[in-house]
Enzyme design. Sequence first.
Site, mmCIF file in Angstrom:
data_model
loop_
_atom_site.group_PDB
_atom_site.id
_atom_site.type_symbol
_atom_site.label_atom_id
_atom_site.label_comp_id
_atom_site.label_asym_id
_atom_site.label_seq_id
_atom_site.Cartn_x
_atom_site.Cartn_y
_atom_site.Cartn_z
ATOM 1 N N SER A 1 0.844 -1.202 -0.114
ATOM 2 C CA SER A 1 0.019 -0.089 0.141
ATOM 3 C C SER A 1 0.863 1.327 0.141
ATOM 4 O O SER A 1 1.777 1.268 1.008
ATOM 5 C CB SER A 1 -0.839 -0.042 1.303
ATOM 6 N N GLY B 1 1.659 11.463 4.571
ATOM 7 C CA GLY B 1 0.376 11.699 5.317
ATOM 8 C C GLY B 1 -0.923 11.272 4.987
ATOM 9 O O GLY B 1 -1.918 11.955 5.123
ATOM 10 N N CYS C 1 0.090 3.708 10.523
ATOM 11 C CA CYS C 1 0.995 4.765 9.757
ATOM 12 C C CYS C 1 1.447 5.743 10.667
ATOM 13 O O CYS C 1 0.926 6.412 11.690
ATOM 14 C CB CYS C 1 -0.127 5.419 8.880
HETATM 15 C C1 LIG Z 1 5.840 6.381 0.004
HETATM 16 C C2 LIG Z 1 5.057 5.351 0.943
HETATM 17 C C3 LIG Z 1 3.646 5.239 1.152
HETATM 18 C C4 LIG Z 1 3.234 4.484 2.079
HETATM 19 N N1 LIG Z 1 1.896 4.575 2.219
HETATM 20 C C5 LIG Z 1 1.495 3.437 3.052
HETATM 21 C C6 LIG Z 1 -0.096 3.540 3.097
HETATM 22 O O1 LIG Z 1 -0.836 4.254 2.698
HETATM 23 N N2 LIG Z 1 -0.715 2.724 4.113
HETATM 24 C C7 LIG Z 1 0.137 1.470 4.529
HETATM 25 O O2 LIG Z 1 -0.477 0.987 5.363
HETATM 26 N N3 LIG Z 1 1.494 1.332 4.256
HETATM 27 C C8 LIG Z 1 2.072 2.529 3.675
HETATM 28 N N4 LIG Z 1 3.345 2.377 3.310
HETATM 29 C C9 LIG Z 1 4.092 1.377 3.793
HETATM 30 C C10 LIG Z 1 4.202 0.169 3.032
HETATM 31 O O3 LIG Z 1 3.112 -0.240 2.516
HETATM 32 C C11 LIG Z 1 5.259 -0.947 3.465
HETATM 33 O O4 LIG Z 1 4.578 -1.619 4.653
HETATM 34 C C12 LIG Z 1 6.574 -0.351 3.875
HETATM 35 O O5 LIG Z 1 7.120 0.606 3.196
HETATM 36 C C13 LIG Z 1 7.767 -1.639 4.270
HETATM 37 O O6 LIG Z 1 7.774 -2.068 2.862
HETATM 38 P P1 LIG Z 1 8.985 -1.732 1.776
HETATM 39 O O7 LIG Z 1 10.356 -1.939 2.679
HETATM 40 O O8 LIG Z 1 9.049 -2.815 0.629
HETATM 41 O O9 LIG Z 1 8.640 -0.252 1.281
HETATM 42 C C14 LIG Z 1 3.911 3.307 2.537
HETATM 43 C C15 LIG Z 1 5.156 3.290 2.161
HETATM 44 C C16 LIG Z 1 6.013 4.190 1.553
HETATM 45 C C17 LIG Z 1 7.473 4.230 1.239
#
Ligand SMILES: Cc1cc2nc3c(=O)[nH]c(=O)nc-3n(C[C@H](O)[C@H](O)[C@H](O)COP(=O)(O)O)c2cc1C
Lengths: 257, 303
Positions: B21, B72, B130
């Site tokens: 997400s 945010g 979040c």
């Molecule tokens: C730019 C960005 C936006 C994100 N927005 C959300 C979100 O809206 N809801 C959510 O549950 N996690 C959000 N996350 C977290 C990611 O879904 C994920 O759990 C986290 O980044 C760890 O995985 P990764 O290391 O592969 O990015 C966001 C992460 C990033 C980098």
Amino acid sequence: MKLTEDMLVIKNQELAPGIYELVLRGENVRLMKEAGQFVNVQLEGKGFILRRPFSICEINSPEKEFKIIFRVQGEGTEHLAGIEAGERLNIFGPLGKGFPESALAEGETALLIGGGIGTPPLYELARRLHDRGNRVITVLGFQDRDGVFYEEEFSRYSEVHIATMDGSYGYKGNVLELIEDLGLDFDILYACGPMAMLKAIQEAYGKDKRGYISLEERMACGIGACYGCVCDKEGDSPYQKRVCKEGPVFGLNEVSI
Amino acid sequence: MIDLRIDLPGLKLKNPVIPASGCFGFGEEFAELYDLNQLGAITIKAATLEPRIGNPTPRIAETYGGILNAIGLQNPGVEVIIKEKLPWLEQFDLPVIANVAGDTVDEYVEVSRRLAGSEVIKALELNISCPNVQKGGMAFGTDPDTAAELTAEVKKAAGKPVYVKLSPNVTDIVKIARAVEEAGADGLSMINTLLGMRLDLRSGKTVLANGTGGLSGPAIKPVAIRMIYQVYREVNLPIIGMGGIQDARDVLEFLYAGASAVGIGTANFINPYVCPEIIRDLPGVLAEHGFNSIQEAIGYAHR
Ligand SMILES: Cc1cc2nc3c(=O)[nH]c(=O)nc-3n(C[C@H](O)[C@H](O)[C@H](O)COP(=O)(O)O)c2cc1C
Ligand SMILES: Cc1cc2nc3c(=O)[nH]c(=O)nc-3n(C[C@H](O)[C@H](O)[C@H](O)COP(=O)(O)OP(=O)(O)OC[C@H]3O[C@@H](n4cnc5c(N)ncnc54)[C@H](O)[C@@H]3O)c2cc1C
Ligand code: FES
């Protein structure tokens, strides 16, 4: 067809202190349609994660080559300065929306305003507008004499005026003062440079001139998926426009800076 | 033939690879790059009841081996998502997981109820983790009782499988996982980002306008692996594992720890084709380690 490609570095050479001209060759050059679009460059090593965005400065379709000009700004660009001809760089792009050329009608005059490292995307634009048969005037602003680059190149396609803040080269002052002083007349303006310059341009010309400005913002995805790079749309709730997707080029009054 | 299929509550996945997400929008941008039908599923950007404008910029900063973000929860609000984003996703043969956020229990319940009413949404993911909003968000994910209450209320109203997305910003993640299991969660997503900060050496100020941001990317992978490993031992829920996954080998490590499927976030920014490439490479990596299916590798570290 993939929008990422390992492109061959043809040349990487210092133009002015800390300013480099990097030429790359690859198949995806043929997808580069507009001046003002950008590419996202992947950096290997040193724990770099994010790609670095750079404007396309010149497109040489027959040779499948394009150019970016960059300034060493931090660790990523420092790393990029050390890349040599013969190495490969993974390029994602072209991305974003560029400067619309068709906004300029036959017989009209274009004013190109570049501030410092905002100058590069205007170069491809100058060439294209000149080739369309339009009159092109370029006004470039730099800190000092050492920082000046591409004056000669721009003069192939346009009438060029240079300003430096300390007056060590050309006019002493900023680009807007120079335009005022010269009493330049034009139909449409295209600008890229620091936010303060773009804001001043909006204030000076937003009411009675047509124009386009190119913005910068910190990016992650580069394609509109992460909402990292938003800017404010005039008269709308904040952060509705993505610099990487709806931009980086916007109408002169489209965004509030 | 290596079998990549995996069935989870509400989700019949052709393979375990799911964009995370917030890193994939609503799929539109990546659909210009490749066929989304290749993916196991997609998780769409967090939805709230009303539109959210998000935080001021800069929202993104880089750090060694990772990034900080403070978006945010910017989103157009649940109604616009249902009217304008979800119909577009109907063209794909792709389970969609809706990420839900809010300031209050009532908001989570209402957003979940509305999203669950949509045909394309196969499961809900409660974002109680979040770190980038003042109210709600992580506050729900750091207290077991609050997390349990929220899960139970949403379960009552939603009528679709509920995955709870856990925050790593806690001292005992197992406690939270157990609490939401008891409250009726169908699965877990873990981990969300770790709270971090960067300072600019010239200005002496934080790089992010929001001050703090969520750390993601390869730097957090060992934290994610550790937490999934711990939770897998104590809790009987399927886990969608995420945090720093970059390639098919990373996926295998997550399966070993106990994940049944994986989320890919930040890696999409490094290589926009990373999801299809992982799906392409996964059978080879599984075979190389002597597995014939995803199923065989899940929890392998615990055997
Ligand atoms: C730019 C960005 C936006 C994100 N927005 C959300 C979100 O809206 N809801 C959510 O549950 N996690 C959000 N996350 C977290 C990611 O879904 C994920 O759990 C986290 O980044 C760890 O995985 P990764 O290391 O592969 O990015 C966001 C992460 C990033 C980098
Ligand atoms: C659409 C666009 C076009 C650009 N075109 C050019 C160009 O033609 N020539 C040029 O020299 N520079 C250009 N820039 C700025 C260039 O991207 C940054 O100078 C560069 O990313 C700095 O990287 P760094 O690692 O050296 O700096 P650091 O400060 O160490 O970078 C840290 C992080 O911040 C980001 N960042 C830092 N400064 C900027 C900035 N001004 N804009 C966006 N992100 C930034 C970096 O990408 C990186 O993720 C452009 C930026 C954008 C958004
Ligand atoms: S950089 Fe992700 S939306 Fe612009």
